[in-house]
Design a protein around this motif. Structure first.
Motif, short mmCIF file in Angstrom:
data_model
loop_
_atom_site.label_atom_id
_atom_site.label_comp_id
_atom_site.label_asym_id
_atom_site.label_seq_id
_atom_site.Cartn_x
_atom_site.Cartn_y
_atom_site.Cartn_z
N ILE A 110 0.86 -1.20 0.00
CA ILE A 110 0.00 0.00 0.00
C ILE A 110 0.89 1.25 0.00
N THR A 111 0.56 2.21 -0.87
CA THR A 111 1.34 3.44 -0.94
C THR A 111 0.53 4.61 -0.42
N GLY A 112 1.13 5.38 0.49
CA GLY A 112 0.51 6.62 0.97
C GLY A 112 1.29 7.80 0.44
N VAL A 113 0.57 8.91 0.14
CA VAL A 113 1.25 10.07 -0.44
C VAL A 113 1.13 11.29 0.47
N GLY A 114 2.18 12.11 0.44
CA GLY A 114 2.20 13.37 1.18
C GLY A 114 2.91 14.41 0.34
N GLU A 115 2.81 15.66 0.77
CA GLU A 115 3.42 16.76 0.01
C GLU A 115 3.89 17.82 1.00
N THR A 116 5.04 18.41 0.73
CA THR A 116 5.47 19.52 1.57
C THR A 116 6.38 20.46 0.78
N TYR A 117 6.93 21.46 1.48
CA TYR A 117 7.85 22.40 0.83
C TYR A 117 9.03 21.63 0.23
N GLY A 118 9.56 22.12 -0.87
CA GLY A 118 10.57 21.33 -1.58
C GLY A 118 11.92 22.00 -1.74
N ASP A 119 12.16 23.14 -1.06
CA ASP A 119 13.47 23.78 -1.19
C ASP A 119 14.54 22.86 -0.59
N THR A 120 15.81 23.14 -0.94
CA THR A 120 16.91 22.28 -0.51
C THR A 120 16.95 22.08 1.01
N LYS A 121 16.63 23.15 1.75
CA LYS A 121 16.71 23.03 3.22
C LYS A 121 15.76 21.97 3.75
N TYR A 122 14.68 21.70 3.02
CA TYR A 122 13.76 20.63 3.43
C TYR A 122 14.24 19.27 2.91
N LEU A 123 14.73 19.27 1.66
CA LEU A 123 15.21 18.00 1.09
C LEU A 123 16.34 17.41 1.91
N GLU A 124 17.24 18.29 2.39
CA GLU A 124 18.40 17.75 3.11
C GLU A 124 17.99 17.16 4.46
N LEU A 125 16.82 17.49 4.96
CA LEU A 125 16.32 16.83 6.18
C LEU A 125 15.45 15.62 5.83
N ALA A 126 14.71 15.74 4.73
CA ALA A 126 13.79 14.66 4.36
C ALA A 126 14.54 13.37 4.00
N ARG A 127 15.72 13.51 3.41
CA ARG A 127 16.45 12.31 2.96
C ARG A 127 16.89 11.43 4.15
N PRO A 128 17.62 11.98 5.14
CA PRO A 128 17.96 11.11 6.29
C PRO A 128 16.73 10.67 7.07
N PHE A 129 15.70 11.50 7.12
CA PHE A 129 14.46 11.15 7.80
C PHE A 129 13.86 9.90 7.14
N ALA A 130 13.83 9.90 5.81
CA ALA A 130 13.23 8.78 5.06
C ALA A 130 13.96 7.48 5.36
N GLU A 131 15.28 7.57 5.48
CA GLU A 131 16.06 6.36 5.77
C GLU A 131 15.65 5.76 7.11
N LYS A 132 15.43 6.64 8.09
CA LYS A 132 15.10 6.18 9.44
C LYS A 132 13.69 5.58 9.52
N LEU A 133 12.89 5.87 8.52
CA LEU A 133 11.48 5.44 8.57
C LEU A 133 11.30 3.96 8.21
N LYS A 134 12.20 3.47 7.40
CA LYS A 134 12.04 2.09 6.94
C LYS A 134 12.09 1.12 8.11
N GLY A 135 11.14 0.16 8.11
CA GLY A 135 11.08 -0.83 9.18
C GLY A 135 10.15 -0.41 10.31
#
Ligand code: GLR
Ligand code: MG
Length: 429
Positions: A44-69
């Motif tokens: 099942i895939t869930g979708v979300g949306e937020t601000y996309g400037d670099t300052k958000y991307l650089e936090l979203a990437r490590p956050f995403a890694e921690k989410l798995k599992g």
């Protein structure tokens, strides 16, 4: 049912934006957003949306890694994970968000802006897994449709010559007649019955004339004016005096809680904000000084849909109104806003939405406004479908960009037309 998160996809995109003017400058022809997808073990895939400037991307990437599992239902856990993601101090040193248009910039607010995209994606996935709409997961809707207001902007007919952009059919709006014409189009196309004008662009007398023209064209309809803190206390009070009989509220006339408190003390016109109260930490001073009568929430930077409900509860406790702020956003966020707004009992003002300005979306079917309202979906999750071709197309635009458009910068966009432009000092008038 296995609700374990097995994959997380982050897709930065650039979406077309018309040349909308504000006190900082003008909107870029394309603006960044981030699309978040969480996938469960059951597919099942869930979708979300937020601000996309670099300052958000650089936090979203490590956050995403921690989410798995982790479990998709572990919404409280999202805040704990966010605290583990470090924020570069240069991102918050003496910084304000988008030149101040969205208030202060703190490490926590940056993290919350990322959490919100994931929270919405997790709620969407959870709802789909359980066969329940997001509003049910939030405690249930108290209304079947959510009212939005027309978000009027002064605008040029086109982006500056030579700038790559998508054309829009709204035309120019640079004087009272243009603003009224734009409002008529909004009413005709979407049925909106309340109107907000983004001010701080022209000297206050011109903006007063535009609001007067709106009041004449749409008698009895709620009107708001938002100069994003561009005025002095004195100017704010003059505008309040001149427009007091037609304004539902005046939004951020002056910058900061002390100035807003001074304005508030001397006028009966309610003041709203999405600038001096954008974090829980700012509530105490603003409410105890009676600086604002309406807080405009933005679920992106308040930390999601459940934090928005908490904000609404605090506002209710203090007898302060609550409604919703908006920046350029797509249909996923409009759906999320609609779900949470449907659950807030004390929402008595039409919410803002930029959505009508966005000709592009990542959804197969766009959300629609009927009589200025969005119907609250009872389908599982958010009730929206991602269109992968559209997502790919908008992502490709982001990949092709040399970096110039990946950060929102309205002053830089203005310099293309006016090379000497710098963000005006505040108060501007
Ligand atoms: O209500 C507001 O202040 C906004 O929506 C802030 C936005 O950044 C708006 O000024 C804009 O998009 O130009
Ligand atoms: Mg505002």
């Amino acid at each position: 049912m296995d609700l374990t998160i097995t994959d997380v996809r982050l897709t930065p995109i650039l979406v077309a934006d018309p040349p909308l003017l504000n006190t900082q400058g003008v909107h870029q022809p394309y603006t960044p957003r981030l699309i978040v997808e969480v996938v469960t073990a059951d597919g099942i895939t869930g979708v979300g949306e937020t601000y996309g400037d670099t300052k958000y991307l650089e936090l979203a990437r490590p956050f995403a890694e921690k989410l798995k599992g982790r479990q998709v239902a572990d919404l409280n856990g999202l805040f704990a994970i966010a605290d583990e993601v470090s924020v570069d101090s240069s991102r918050v040193r003496n910084q304000v968000d988008v030149g101040g248009l969205r208030g202060v910039q703190t490490a926590d607010k940056l993290r919350l802006s990322v959490v919100s995209g994931f929270e919405v994606a997790c709620l969407d996935a959870l709802g789909k897994a359980l066969g329940l709409p997001v509003h049910t997961l939030l405690g249930g809707k108290v209304r079947d449709a959510v009212e939005y207001s027309a978000y009027l902007f002064y605008k040029w007919a086109d982006h500056p010559e030579g700038v790559a952009c998508e054309k829009d059919d709204w035309g120019a709006a640079l004087d009272p007649a243009g603003v009224v014409e734009q409002a008529r189009l909004f009413k005709e196309r979407y049925g909106f019955t309340s109107f907000k004008l983004k001010g701080g662009v022209f000297p206050p007398d011109e903006e007063i004339a535009a609001v007067r023209a709106l009041a004449e064209a749409f008698p009895g309809h709620p009107l708001r004016l938002d100069p994003n803190g561009a005025w002095s206390v004195e100017t704010s009070l003059k505008v309040a005096e001149e427009l007091g009989d037609v304004l539902e509220y005046l939004e951020d006339p002056a910058l900061g809680t002390p100035a807003m408190a001074e304005v508030s003390a001397a006028t009966g016109v309610p003041l709203a904000t999405n600038m001096c109260v954008t974090t829980f930490a700012e509530i105490k001073e603003a409410f105890t000084r009676d600086a604002v009568q309406v807080v405009l929430s933005d679920h992106h930077y308040w930390g999601g849909l459940r934090n928005t409900q908490q904000l609404a509860a605090v506002c209710r406790t203090f007898g302060v109104g609550v409604s919703m702020h908006s920046n350029t956003h797509l249909g996923i966020s409009l759906a999320a806003m609609t779900h949470v707004a449907a659950t807030v009992p004390n929402l008595h003002h039409a919410c803002d939405s930029h959505y009508p300005w966005q000709s592009e979306d990542v959804l197969g079917a766009r959300l629609t406004f009927e009589g200025g309202k969005v119907a609250v979906s009872d389908a599982p999750g958010l009730g929206v479908e991602l269109d992968r071709d559209k997502l790919r197309f908008l992502h490709q635009r982001w990949l092709d960009d040399d970096g110039a458009l990946r950060e929102r910068d309205d002053a830089a966009a203005m310099r293309v037309a006016e090379p000497g432009w710098v963000t005006p000092a505040v108060p501007r008038w």
